[in-house]
Design an enzyme around this catalytic site. Structure first.
Site, PDB file in Angstrom:
ATOM      1  NE  ARG A 159      -3.737   2.172   2.528  1.00 30.75           N
ATOM      2  CZ  ARG A 159      -3.678   3.129   3.464  1.00 30.75           C
ATOM      3  NH1 ARG A 159      -2.750   3.061   4.386  1.00 30.75           N
ATOM      4  NH2 ARG A 159      -4.541   4.120   3.465  1.00 30.75           N
TER       5      ARG A 159
ATOM      6  CG  HIS B 109      -1.540   5.260  -0.297  1.00 25.81           C
ATOM      7  ND1 HIS B 109      -2.298   5.968   0.608  1.00 25.81           N
ATOM      8  CD2 HIS B 109      -2.327   4.232  -0.708  1.00 25.81           C
ATOM      9  CE1 HIS B 109      -3.484   5.387   0.748  1.00 25.81           C
ATOM     10  NE2 HIS B 109      -3.510   4.324  -0.038  1.00 25.81           N
TER      11      HIS B 109
ATOM     12  CG  ASN C  62      -1.219   8.744   2.968  1.00 28.46           C
ATOM     13  OD1 ASN C  62      -1.738   7.780   2.419  1.00 28.46           O
ATOM     14  ND2 ASN C  62      -0.677   9.751   2.287  1.00 28.46           N
TER      15      ASN C  62
ATOM     16  CG  HIS D  28      -8.810  -3.759  -1.050  1.00 31.02           C
ATOM     17  ND1 HIS D  28      -9.942  -3.017  -1.314  1.00 31.02           N
ATOM     18  CD2 HIS D  28      -7.784  -2.887  -1.071  1.00 31.02           C
ATOM     19  CE1 HIS D  28      -9.605  -1.756  -1.496  1.00 31.02           C
ATOM     20  NE2 HIS D  28      -8.297  -1.649  -1.352  1.00 31.02           N
TER      21      HIS D  28
END
Length: 354
Positions: A68, A72, A99, A198
């Site tokens: 992740r 990001h 975040n 996910h």
């Protein structure tokens, strides 16, 4: 060009020149290259791999965090490690609501960077270390091996507002998700593919609270199984600032597999955005395809991760090679709010959400 050469000689020369151009470092062509550090720092990737393996052995959830973290980073200003920069006044990307406090793995990247710096000082970018760490996390949790093109350089700008603007929220509709990924040159199918991440990790209650409460009144989102909604309500109070977390994949939470796609038709997708993949006919066709064929999904997932890792990269003489991933190099210009003295890195008990 070759006034005294025969036509055949010219053709041979042109072919040789073309071959030479292909053999030049990819960064010369403004691209990334597999094995970019083969000469300058040949053990760079193995050093990162060892640090990641040790971290995951200590905490299996860190793998989801590292994947992740790379995502990001790439979706905000491109894959330039801007997500790693710190700010003394809370204005960096990592300080933004999407975040903070959910991103994790900063200390793993710091440890990997320290190991690489000890071996090859000022050579390997933090952006490449992020990409390597995400790849290694995928390999550990999903038993998938692939090569990562590298040659990225680090940026010196990190703004919280950018994270709010560009990162896809868990409340987006299908159309909004497609548009968000299209802005980064990723297709609708690639959006569905990458959403499969996910299948590992955890989420704070705040990311799905509106699916189970209307203010303080319990509700059941039409895309949630009533039993699943009841479970989430039992786990999550109505306070959006709750630090309670839950698994994103209730069946195989530490294995990178295609179970995410199998859960969606059962109304077991945790986020509103997850359920949007099911209710949209076009996107649901991909969901069904990946649910039926894990090998296909993994192949497309690797390809999508590599493509994502090329978003708006800095190469050549652009940017810099940070000596410390959380700060710009001394003497470098940086965006207002980015500090040039390190702060404490994040701890392993941060929670990865998406």
């Amino acid at each position: 060009m070759f006034p005294f050469a025969s036509k055949q000689t010219v053709l041979v020369a042109v072919a040789a020149l073309a071959l030479l151009c292909l053999q030049l470092p990819a960064v010369v062509r403004g691209q990334l290259q597999v094995g970019f550090y083969n000469t300058s720092c040949p053990n760079a990737e193995s050093l990162v791999r060892q640090v990641v393996a040790n971290a995951v052995a200590n905490d299996s959830g860190i793998a989801a965090g590292l994947i992740r973290l790379h995502f990001h980073d790439c979706f905000v200003r491109g894959c330039d490690a801007s997500v790693l920069l710190t700010s003394p006044n809370g204005t960096a990307e990592r300080d933004a609501a999407p975040n903070n406090p959910s991103l994790r793995g900063f200390n793993v990247i710091d440890a990997a960077k320290a190991a690489v710096e000890q071996s090859c000082s000022r050579t390997v970018s933090c952006a490449d270390i992020l990409a390597f760490a995400a790849r290694d996390s995928i390999n550990i949790t999903g038993n998938v091996s692939y090569q990562v093109p590298s040659g990225r350089r680090d940026g010196n700008v990190s703004l919280a507002q950018d994270a709010l603007t560009f990162l896809p929220a868990p409340t987006l509709t299908a159309a909004q998700l497609v548009a968000n990924f299209a802005n980064k040159s990723l297709t609708a199918e690639e959006m569905v593919v990458l959403s499969g991440a996910h299948t590992i990790g955890r989420s704070f209650c705040g990311s799905f609270l509106t699916r189970i409460y209307n203010n303080t009144t319990p509700i059941v989102d039409s895309g949630l199984s009533p039993a699943y909604a009841a479970l989430l309500q039992a786990l999550c109070p109505t306070n959006t600032n709750s630090t309670v977390t839950t698994l994103m994949d209730v069946s195989t939470p530490t294995v990178l597999d295609n179970n995410y796609y199998k859960l969606l038709p059962l109304n077991l997708g945790l986020f509103f955005s997850d359920n949007q993949l099911r209710v949209n006919a076009t996107l649901n066709a991909s969901v069904n395809s990946f649910a039926a064929n894990e090998t296909l999904w993994k192949e497309k997932f690797v390809a999508a991760m590599i493509k994502m890792g090329n978003i708006e990269v800095l190469t050549g003489t652009q940017g810099q090679i940070r000596q410390n991933c959380s700060i710009v190099n001394n003497g470098s210009s940086s965006a207002a709010g980015i500090q040039q003295t390190p702060r404490a890195t994040a701890s392993l008990d941060e929670i990865a959400t998406s």
